[in-house]
Design a protein around this motif. Structure first.
Motif, short mmCIF file in Angstrom:
data_model
loop_
_atom_site.label_atom_id
_atom_site.label_comp_id
_atom_site.label_asym_id
_atom_site.label_seq_id
_atom_site.Cartn_x
_atom_site.Cartn_y
_atom_site.Cartn_z
N ALA A 64 6.84 -2.50 -3.57
CA ALA A 64 5.39 -2.39 -3.41
C ALA A 64 4.68 -3.21 -4.49
O ALA A 64 3.72 -3.93 -4.21
CB ALA A 64 4.96 -0.93 -3.49
N ASP A 65 5.19 -3.12 -5.74
CA ASP A 65 4.61 -3.92 -6.82
C ASP A 65 4.75 -5.40 -6.53
O ASP A 65 3.84 -6.19 -6.75
CB ASP A 65 5.30 -3.60 -8.16
CG ASP A 65 4.95 -2.20 -8.65
OD1 ASP A 65 4.19 -1.51 -7.94
OD2 ASP A 65 5.44 -1.81 -9.72
N LEU A 85 0.81 -1.22 0.00
CA LEU A 85 0.00 0.00 0.00
C LEU A 85 0.84 1.27 0.00
O LEU A 85 0.32 2.37 0.01
CB LEU A 85 -0.93 0.01 1.22
CG LEU A 85 -1.96 -1.13 1.25
CD1 LEU A 85 -2.71 -1.14 2.57
CD2 LEU A 85 -2.94 -1.00 0.09
N LYS A 86 2.18 1.08 -0.01
CA LYS A 86 3.05 2.24 -0.07
C LYS A 86 3.39 2.55 -1.54
O LYS A 86 3.32 1.67 -2.38
CB LYS A 86 4.37 1.95 0.66
CG LYS A 86 4.23 1.79 2.17
CD LYS A 86 5.57 1.38 2.78
CE LYS A 86 5.47 1.26 4.28
NZ LYS A 86 6.69 0.69 4.86
N PRO A 87 3.79 3.78 -1.81
CA PRO A 87 4.37 4.03 -3.14
C PRO A 87 5.73 3.32 -3.20
O PRO A 87 6.40 3.21 -2.17
CB PRO A 87 4.56 5.55 -3.18
CG PRO A 87 3.83 6.09 -2.00
CD PRO A 87 3.69 4.99 -1.00
N ASN A 88 6.12 2.86 -4.38
CA ASN A 88 7.37 2.10 -4.50
C ASN A 88 8.56 2.81 -3.85
O ASN A 88 9.40 2.18 -3.22
CB ASN A 88 7.68 1.84 -5.98
CG ASN A 88 6.94 0.63 -6.49
OD1 ASN A 88 6.99 -0.43 -5.88
ND2 ASN A 88 6.20 0.80 -7.58
N ALA A 89 8.61 4.13 -4.01
CA ALA A 89 9.77 4.88 -3.54
C ALA A 89 9.87 4.90 -2.02
O ALA A 89 10.94 5.09 -1.46
CB ALA A 89 9.71 6.31 -4.07
N GLU A 90 8.73 4.69 -1.33
CA GLU A 90 8.75 4.81 0.13
C GLU A 90 8.90 3.46 0.84
O GLU A 90 8.86 3.40 2.06
CB GLU A 90 7.48 5.51 0.61
CG GLU A 90 7.48 7.00 0.29
CD GLU A 90 6.17 7.67 0.65
OE1 GLU A 90 5.43 7.13 1.49
OE2 GLU A 90 5.90 8.74 0.07
N THR A 91 9.07 2.38 0.08
CA THR A 91 9.09 1.06 0.71
C THR A 91 10.38 0.80 1.47
O THR A 91 10.43 -0.05 2.34
CB THR A 91 8.93 -0.05 -0.34
OG1 THR A 91 9.88 0.17 -1.37
CG2 THR A 91 7.55 -0.06 -0.92
N THR A 118 -1.53 4.22 -1.04
CA THR A 118 -1.95 4.25 -2.44
C THR A 118 -2.25 2.85 -2.93
O THR A 118 -1.72 1.88 -2.42
CB THR A 118 -0.85 4.87 -3.32
OG1 THR A 118 -1.20 4.65 -4.68
CG2 THR A 118 0.51 4.22 -3.07
N LEU A 119 -3.13 2.76 -3.90
CA LEU A 119 -3.43 1.47 -4.54
C LEU A 119 -2.76 1.37 -5.90
O LEU A 119 -3.10 0.50 -6.71
CB LEU A 119 -4.94 1.28 -4.68
CG LEU A 119 -5.70 1.06 -3.37
CD1 LEU A 119 -7.20 1.09 -3.61
CD2 LEU A 119 -5.31 -0.25 -2.72
N ASP A 120 -1.78 2.26 -6.15
CA ASP A 120 -1.15 2.31 -7.47
C ASP A 120 -0.59 0.97 -7.92
O ASP A 120 -0.73 0.59 -9.07
CB ASP A 120 0.00 3.34 -7.45
CG ASP A 120 -0.54 4.74 -7.72
OD1 ASP A 120 -1.77 4.82 -7.99
OD2 ASP A 120 0.23 5.71 -7.63
N SER A 121 0.08 0.26 -6.99
CA SER A 121 0.70 -1.02 -7.37
C SER A 121 -0.36 -1.99 -7.87
O SER A 121 -0.15 -2.69 -8.85
CB SER A 121 1.43 -1.62 -6.18
OG SER A 121 2.45 -0.75 -5.78
N TYR A 122 -1.48 -2.04 -7.17
CA TYR A 122 -2.56 -2.94 -7.59
C TYR A 122 -3.10 -2.52 -8.95
O TYR A 122 -3.35 -3.34 -9.83
CB TYR A 122 -3.69 -2.95 -6.56
CG TYR A 122 -3.29 -3.61 -5.27
CD1 TYR A 122 -3.31 -4.99 -5.14
CD2 TYR A 122 -2.88 -2.86 -4.18
CE1 TYR A 122 -2.94 -5.61 -3.97
CE2 TYR A 122 -2.50 -3.46 -2.99
CZ TYR A 122 -2.53 -4.83 -2.89
OH TYR A 122 -2.16 -5.44 -1.73
N ARG A 123 -3.27 -1.19 -9.11
CA ARG A 123 -3.80 -0.69 -10.37
C ARG A 123 -2.87 -1.09 -11.53
O ARG A 123 -3.32 -1.58 -12.55
CB ARG A 123 -3.93 0.83 -10.30
CG ARG A 123 -5.37 1.28 -10.49
CD ARG A 123 -5.52 2.78 -10.26
NE ARG A 123 -6.18 3.04 -9.00
CZ ARG A 123 -5.77 3.94 -8.11
NH1 ARG A 123 -4.68 4.65 -8.32
NH2 ARG A 123 -6.45 4.12 -7.01
#
Lengths: 316, 295
Positions: free
Chosen positions: B260-261, B57-63, B74-79
């Motif tokens: 995150a992905d 649920l984090k943005p990739n950069a913040e993992t 964010t749900l960006d990874s799922y999207r």
């Protein structure tokens, strides 16, 4: 008088029960439908299990290659001799056995202890079942992704925890002497739930009044466990141990996905050796010989399991 | 603990009551400690899964910050993953192969078990032992000959290659047989006397009476088939046909440091079975307990 009596006998004679064991007539009537109903299973079983098993044993005596059709030249016991003389073969077999030694005791003892503790909870058992059993239904690929992330040097959660405790962080999967321990650790987390559930079921079969009687006699909880629980669970325990050994011997997914058998082949198990020989080196005949040896090992352990379960049953 | 117990005992009076109070109190404390310890372990057991969800649920950069707190959920990874589309193919393949395997195993296995349980014919014990051997055969050891066999049949890279070798599960026959053996015979014998054939009796009477065991075998076969890696990995190289474990194993390295992905793909890969598990929890657990089986 006599005639009436005769009539009576005929009238009273019960309709012949369908007792298959005694009469030849019924046995005859059973044969055709019985074979018809077993045919689908037996056909698939012969084609995809028994057939390949025999084919594998035949192939192990030939120089079969994945790239050529046919069996290739006859090799006699050459493949077996090569395997038994190969240090790669022995080290992969040892990795499988070592993994089994590392995983079986914790997976049996921890499952037993957790089940024992859960048995004392009056409420919320669903939560324990969920927590311990959930990992078991995750695909190995998902387990690998999660644990690779946990084991990631410097960034992983485990690294954070270990350095937080003031220890130097080990290279979980990169250190050849530690990698197998890490895989074993992950496996304990992954599959413990199965044994946990088996033990929970075993505990539920122990009559409660045994404990009550012991408690009235002043037996402390620890004594109850030692004198009642452990002896009553002997059958469950022997089953759990044998099933666990069989499952651990089939190790493939975790090293394949998490270490690729490395570092420097330090975690390559027997099945991955077969995979490498057969599908990377194309040496099908040799891989078949190694499979046969592995097959015999698992078969022998499984025979113990069958013996343990069959002994309880009547009939055969 | 003892002091507490004696305290209550003095107030109570008679000797039996003292003992009972001591025992009760002691047991309560002991049970409390047990449950406390277990809750701690259960929470530890949930950490890896919760951490994976947290990371996804984090943005990739913040993992890389390695904290539970999510600054920008964010749900960006799922999207991204769902839009890419691979995962839909994997879901479809996994569902088709696992459903077909489960249905096939139940049907074929229960029919054979019915014959072994209810019918008397010559060589019955030979068949019995012949199938019993199957329980001991490790399928994983057969990858080499099976691969050649399916190559010769031109069935590599088809669902058939995944489904067919998984259907003849000897263990299923024995689970069914055990259940049928314990089923009262009156009902199906009555049907037989009424003139119903063996198959009709099996289909109309015995199978409907066997719902619990059918469900247990079906769910188990489904789960094992769904999680099977080695064999599908060998026979499915076409990305469109890959099952979830094979697909995840194949793309495993390609996310690089996009953690995150990666975790989102793990969560998506686990999701269908987790939902099935939450739905059938009791049945699955009772199924293992009743049959004591393992793949």
């Amino acid at each position: 008088m006599t005639i009436t009596a005769d009539y009576e006998t005929v009238e009273d004679r019960p309709v012949r029960p369908v007792d298959p064991d005694t009469t030849r007539v019924t046995e005859h009537g059973h044969a055709r439908p019985a074979w018809l109903m077993m045919t689908p299973f037996l056909a698939l079983y012969l084609l995809f299990i028994i057939g390949p098993s025999i084919y594998m044993m035949v192939m192990s005596f030939f120089d079969t290659s994945l790239t050529r059709p046919g069996l290739g030249g006859f090799a006699g016991f050459g493949n077996f001799a090569e395997a038994l003389g190969s240090s790669d073969f022995w080290s992969s077999m040892w990795h499988t056995v070592w993994f089994t030694i590392l995983t079986t005791p914790p997976l049996v003892v921890l499952a037993f202890v957790f089940a024992l503790l859960a048995d004392r909870a009056s409420r919320g058992r669903w939560f324990f079942r969920l927590a311990f059993f959930l990992p078991y239904i995750l695909p190995s690929a998902v387990v690998a992704l999660i644990w690779l992330w946990l084991y990631t040097p410097q960034l992983g959660l485990l690294s954070k925890i270990v350095t937080g405790l003031g220890l130097t962080e080990p290279n979980w999967l990169g250190d050849p002497s530690l990698a197998m321990w890490s895989l074993a650790f992950t496996t304990v987390w992954w599959t413990l739930g199965f044994n946990f559930v088996l033990y929970l079921a075993g505990l539920q079969d122990i009559p409660r009044d045994l404990y009550e009687a012991a408690a009235m006699d002043g037996a402390a909880p620890w004594q109850q466990i030692r004198r009642i629980t452990i002896p009553m669970l002997r059958r469950t325990t022997s089953l759990v141990i044998v099933l666990q050994i069989i499952a651990s011997l089939k190790l493939f997914d975790q090293p394949y996905l998490m270490t690729s058998g490395g570092p420097n082949y330090a975690t390559r198990p027997a099945l991955e050796y077969v995979y490498d020989m057969g599908f990377t080196d194309f040496r099908t005949g040799y891989a078949a010989a190694v499979s046969t040896l592995f097959f015999i090992l698992v078969l022998a352990v499984s025979a113990v399991w069958v013996f343990l379960t069959r002994r309880q049953e009547q009939g055969f | 603990m003892t002091t507490l117990a004696t305290g209550t005992g003095v107030r109570k009076g008679t000797r039996t009551e003292v003992t009972q109070a001591v025992v009760d109190r002691r047991l309560k404390v002991f049970n409390g400690v047990c449950v406390g310890v277990l809750i701690a372990f259960a929470l530890i057991w949930l950490v890896p899964v919760l951490w994976a969800i947290d990371t996804s649920l984090k943005p990739n950069a913040e993992t890389t910050s390695t904290t539970w707190w999510i600054d920008h959920p964010t749900l960006d990874s799922y999207r991204t993953l769902l839009a890419q589309g691979d995962i839909w193919n994997w879901y479809a393949s996994s569902f088709i192969t696992s459903l077909a395997t489960a249905a096939g195993t139940v049907l074929v296995g229960s029919m054979a078990a019915y014959a072994l349980s209810r019918m008397r014919f010559r060589y019955r014990w030979v068949v019995f032992w012949f199938i019993l051997i199957g329980i001991m055969i490790p399928q994983q050891a057969l990858i080499v000959p099976q691969f050649r066999e399916f190559g010769a049949l031109h069935l590599l890279n088809t669902y058939w290659a995944v489904i067919l070798p998984q259907i003849p599960a000897a263990i299923a026959v024995f689970i069914f047989k055990q259940f049928f053996d314990n089923l009262p015979r009156d009902l199906d014998e009555a049907a037989r006397v009424d003139g119903a054939g063996f198959f009709r009796t099996y289909w109309r009477i015995v199978l409907p009476l066997s719902r619990p065991v059918v469900a247990a075998v079906a769910i188990f076969t489904f789960v094992w088939s769904w999680n099977n890696l080695l064999w599908p990995l060998l026979v499915l190289s076409n990305p469109k046909l890959m099952t979830i474990p094979v697909g995840l194993a194949t793309v495993q390295g390609s996310y690089g440091i996009r953690y995150a992905d990666t975790m989102a793909s793990a969560v998506l890969g686990a999701l269908p079975l987790v939902l099935i598990f939450l739905f059938f929890q009791r049945r699955i657990v009772e199924g293992i307990a009743g049959t004591g089986l393992k793949g």
